[in-house]
Design a protein around this motif. Structure first.
Motif, PDB file in Angstrom:
ATOM      1  N   ALA A  72       1.230  -8.446  13.955  1.00 51.04           N
ATOM      2  CA  ALA A  72       0.562  -9.330  14.930  1.00 51.04           C
ATOM      3  C   ALA A  72      -0.330 -10.353  14.225  1.00 51.04           C
ATOM      4  N   GLY A  73       0.174 -10.886  13.102  1.00 51.26           N
ATOM      5  CA  GLY A  73      -0.532 -11.946  12.398  1.00 51.26           C
ATOM      6  C   GLY A  73      -1.718 -11.479  11.567  1.00 51.26           C
ATOM      7  N   GLU A  74      -1.947 -10.171  11.503  1.00 49.30           N
ATOM      8  CA  GLU A  74      -3.078  -9.608  10.736  1.00 49.30           C
ATOM      9  C   GLU A  74      -2.543  -8.745   9.603  1.00 49.30           C
ATOM     10  N   THR A  75      -3.341  -8.583   8.562  1.00 51.36           N
ATOM     11  CA  THR A  75      -2.981  -7.637   7.509  1.00 51.36           C
ATOM     12  C   THR A  75      -3.484  -6.250   7.902  1.00 51.36           C
ATOM     13  N   VAL A  76      -2.548  -5.297   7.894  1.00 52.50           N
ATOM     14  CA  VAL A  76      -2.849  -3.894   8.208  1.00 52.50           C
ATOM     15  C   VAL A  76      -2.480  -3.085   6.982  1.00 52.50           C
ATOM     16  N   HIS A  77      -3.247  -2.063   6.676  1.00 53.45           N
ATOM     17  CA  HIS A  77      -2.936  -1.217   5.526  1.00 53.45           C
ATOM     18  C   HIS A  77      -2.420   0.144   5.993  1.00 53.45           C
ATOM     19  N   ILE A  78      -1.285   0.540   5.420  1.00 55.75           N
ATOM     20  CA  ILE A  78      -0.681   1.830   5.739  1.00 55.75           C
ATOM     21  C   ILE A  78      -0.716   2.692   4.478  1.00 55.75           C
ATOM     22  N   VAL A  79      -1.450   3.790   4.552  1.00 60.04           N
ATOM     23  CA  VAL A  79      -1.505   4.722   3.429  1.00 60.04           C
ATOM     24  C   VAL A  79      -0.287   5.643   3.511  1.00 60.04           C
ATOM     25  N   GLY A  80       0.316   5.915   2.353  1.00 57.55           N
ATOM     26  CA  GLY A  80       1.405   6.893   2.263  1.00 57.55           C
ATOM     27  C   GLY A  80       0.913   8.078   1.443  1.00 57.55           C
ATOM     28  N   LEU A  81       1.211   9.284   1.892  1.00 55.76           N
ATOM     29  CA  LEU A  81       0.766  10.498   1.200  1.00 55.76           C
ATOM     30  C   LEU A  81       1.923  11.473   1.043  1.00 55.76           C
ATOM     31  N   GLY A  82       2.008  12.128  -0.105  1.00 55.33           N
ATOM     32  CA  GLY A  82       2.935  13.257  -0.269  1.00 55.33           C
ATOM     33  C   GLY A  82       4.397  12.874  -0.436  1.00 55.33           C
ATOM     34  N   PHE A  83       4.681  11.611  -0.760  1.00 55.03           N
ATOM     35  CA  PHE A  83       6.066  11.157  -0.970  1.00 55.03           C
ATOM     36  C   PHE A  83       6.500  11.474  -2.403  1.00 55.03           C
ATOM     37  N   ASP A  84       7.800  11.304  -2.667  1.00 51.96           N
ATOM     38  CA  ASP A  84       8.339  11.456  -4.022  1.00 51.96           C
ATOM     39  C   ASP A  84       8.052  10.165  -4.802  1.00 51.96           C
ATOM     40  N   PRO A  85       7.235  10.212  -5.854  1.00 52.26           N
ATOM     41  CA  PRO A  85       6.860   8.982  -6.558  1.00 52.26           C
ATOM     42  C   PRO A  85       8.003   8.331  -7.322  1.00 52.26           C
ATOM     43  N   ASP A  86       9.137   9.011  -7.408  1.00 56.19           N
ATOM     44  CA  ASP A  86      10.290   8.431  -8.104  1.00 56.19           C
ATOM     45  C   ASP A  86      11.363   7.948  -7.134  1.00 56.19           C
ATOM     46  N   ASP A  87      11.067   7.937  -5.831  1.00 61.25           N
ATOM     47  CA  ASP A  87      12.058   7.520  -4.839  1.00 61.25           C
ATOM     48  C   ASP A  87      12.427   6.048  -5.049  1.00 61.25           C
ATOM     49  N   PRO A  88      13.724   5.743  -5.314  1.00 59.17           N
ATOM     50  CA  PRO A  88      14.106   4.361  -5.674  1.00 59.17           C
ATOM     51  C   PRO A  88      13.868   3.348  -4.552  1.00 59.17           C
ATOM     52  N   ALA A  89      14.133   3.702  -3.297  1.00 60.65           N
ATOM     53  CA  ALA A  89      13.960   2.734  -2.205  1.00 60.65           C
ATOM     54  C   ALA A  89      12.479   2.396  -2.033  1.00 60.65           C
ATOM     55  N   MET A  90      11.659   3.384  -2.155  1.00 58.44           N
ATOM     56  CA  MET A  90      10.223   3.147  -2.025  1.00 58.44           C
ATOM     57  C   MET A  90       9.715   2.278  -3.177  1.00 58.44           C
ATOM     58  N   ARG A  91      10.178   2.574  -4.388  1.00 60.48           N
ATOM     59  CA  ARG A  91       9.763   1.769  -5.548  1.00 60.48           C
ATOM     60  C   ARG A  91      10.178   0.315  -5.346  1.00 60.48           C
ATOM     61  N   ALA A  92      11.409   0.098  -4.861  1.00 58.54           N
ATOM     62  CA  ALA A  92      11.909  -1.273  -4.665  1.00 58.54           C
ATOM     63  C   ALA A  92      11.121  -1.979  -3.567  1.00 58.54           C
ATOM     64  N   GLY A  93      10.813  -1.268  -2.493  1.00 53.63           N
ATOM     65  CA  GLY A  93      10.053  -1.863  -1.389  1.00 53.63           C
ATOM     66  C   GLY A  93       8.673  -2.302  -1.843  1.00 53.63           C
ATOM     67  N   LEU A  94       8.014  -1.456  -2.614  1.00 48.08           N
ATOM     68  CA  LEU A  94       6.666  -1.797  -3.089  1.00 48.08           C
ATOM     69  C   LEU A  94       6.727  -2.954  -4.075  1.00 48.08           C
ATOM     70  N   GLU A  95       7.764  -2.969  -4.912  1.00 45.84           N
ATOM     71  CA  GLU A  95       7.913  -4.062  -5.873  1.00 45.84           C
ATOM     72  C   GLU A  95       8.061  -5.393  -5.128  1.00 45.84           C
ATOM     73  N   ALA A  96       8.859  -5.387  -4.065  1.00 48.04           N
ATOM     74  CA  ALA A  96       9.041  -6.608  -3.266  1.00 48.04           C
ATOM     75  C   ALA A  96       7.723  -7.004  -2.600  1.00 48.04           C
ATOM     76  N   THR A  97       6.951  -6.031  -2.144  1.00 45.29           N
ATOM     77  CA  THR A  97       5.671  -6.325  -1.500  1.00 45.29           C
ATOM     78  C   THR A  97       4.688  -6.948  -2.498  1.00 45.29           C
ATOM     79  N   ARG A  98       4.729  -6.480  -3.745  1.00 46.99           N
ATOM     80  CA  ARG A  98       3.852  -7.056  -4.777  1.00 46.99           C
ATOM     81  C   ARG A  98       4.268  -8.474  -5.161  1.00 46.99           C
ATOM     82  N   GLY A  99       5.561  -8.779  -4.906  1.00 48.11           N
ATOM     83  CA  GLY A  99       6.205  -9.966  -5.461  1.00 48.11           C
ATOM     84  C   GLY A  99       5.494 -11.281  -5.249  1.00 48.11           C
ATOM     85  N   GLY A 100       4.924 -11.508  -4.062  1.00 45.26           N
ATOM     86  CA  GLY A 100       4.343 -12.826  -3.782  1.00 45.26           C
ATOM     87  C   GLY A 100       2.934 -13.023  -4.327  1.00 45.26           C
ATOM     88  N   ARG A 101       2.362 -12.007  -4.962  1.00 45.37           N
ATOM     89  CA  ARG A 101       0.935 -12.082  -5.306  1.00 45.37           C
ATOM     90  C   ARG A 101       0.606 -13.145  -6.357  1.00 45.37           C
TER      91      ARG A 101
END
Ligand code: AMP
Ligand code: MN
Ligand code: MN
Ligand code: MN
Length: 283
Positions: A72-101
């Motif tokens: 809704a046009g605002e920045t919201v933060h979503i915390v993730g807990l207890g996931f597999d830190p080596d999960d490839p889809a999650m790693r790729a998603g976070l990499e894309a999120t970092r991309g524009g910085r």
């Protein structure tokens, strides 16, 4: 079970904190934390170090991250807990999120130059621990360093926020993607510091109901960003939406954070703590 010194939200040099994962683990332990999670912005590069440091300190650990989302046009933060830190889809998603910085930071610096503050990009970079994660916090430290502001709260009142010099609107991940990355990697999605968002009641209702529909399961009730009254309010929201409750300081730095690791009120006893639902993920 609600009476557990869990601190499930903080930042290291892997995002915009000033301490290493090891120094955070030692500080958390010294402050009496029994269950800890490092939740760097859009990054899980510190997770193996944090888990090893927690084990060395004799502290229980949950993997963590804090994903930047646009809703809704605002920045919201979503915390993730207890996931597999080596999960490839999650790693790729976070990499894309970092991309524009990087490009965003260049634009922020260009705006600051227009109001007479030169060299902000290079200045902010000196505070960056992870080249993929330059954030407004690093600019804030530079603006304090050069005396443009007394402290970081003043920076966010005068600069880097909507309508002020150095604010560059940015499109982060979608709510749906963020919740799916976390849950598909075996973790639990948590709405971070809900009182911080400037939503109308209707928008807030939409955030909680869509979050739940996507598979989100919890909300931060006790955080360094909430007053006592806000904790009471979001305890009621957790019950209304059938969400579990989380607790975390959002600690960034000994010099900047008013809430230290583990030093915050207990979760209300009538809520379901996230750690009860994540028992099999705790290391
Ligand atoms: P970014 O992800 O680059 O937009 O930076 C967001 C970060 O800036 C947050 O995670 C906080 O660490 C910091 N921040 C945002 N608003 C404030 C504020 N009002 N006071 C202090 N820090 C803030
Ligand atoms: Mn931050
Ligand atoms: Mn946050
Ligand atoms: Mn945070």
């Amino acid at each position: 079970m609600a009476i557990l010194n869990a601190d499930l939200h903080c930042h290291s040099v892997v995002s915009d904190g000033t301490l290493t994962p090891e120094a955070l683990a030692a500080r958390a332990k010294a402050n009496g934390v029994e269950l800890w999670a490092l939740t760097d912005h859009d990054e899980i590069g510190g997770q193996h170090r944090a888990a090893a440091a927690a084990a060395a300190e004799g502290m229980h650990y949950l993997t963590g991250t804090e994903v930047s989302v646009t809703f809704a046009g605002e920045t919201v933060h979503i915390v993730g807990l207890g996931f597999d830190p080596d999960d490839p889809a999650m790693r790729a998603g976070l990499e894309a999120t970092r991309g524009g910085r990087g490009a965003r930071a260049q634009e922020m610096a260009a705006q600051l130059a227009q109001v007479g503050i030169k060299g902000a990009y290079e200045g902010a970079l000196r505070y960056v621990g992870n080249p993929e994660l330059i954030s407004r916090t690093h600019f804030a430290r530079f603006l304090v360093e050069i005396g443009a502001c007394r402290d970081t709260p003043e920076v966010f009142r005068k600069y880097l926020t909507e309508g002020k010099p150095g604010y560059v609107p940015h499109r982060w991940a979608s709510l749906k993607d963020a919740v799916h990355w976390i849950t598909d990697a075996g973790g639990m999605a948590v709405i971070a510091h809900p009182a911080r968002y400037k939503f109308t009641p209707n928008e807030e209702y939409a955030l909680f109901s869509e979050f739940k529909a996507h598979g989100g399961r919890a909300v931060e009730v006790v955080t360094g960003s909430h007053t006592a009254a806000e904790a009471v309010r979001y305890a009621a929201t957790a019950k209304e939406f059938g969400l579990a409750a989380s607790r975390g300081s959002d600690f960034h730095s000994p010099d900047e954070s008013h809430t230290d690791l583990g030093r915050l009120p207990w979760l209300p006893g009538d809520l379901t703590p996230v750690w009860e639902l994540l028992a099999d993920r705790i290391r």
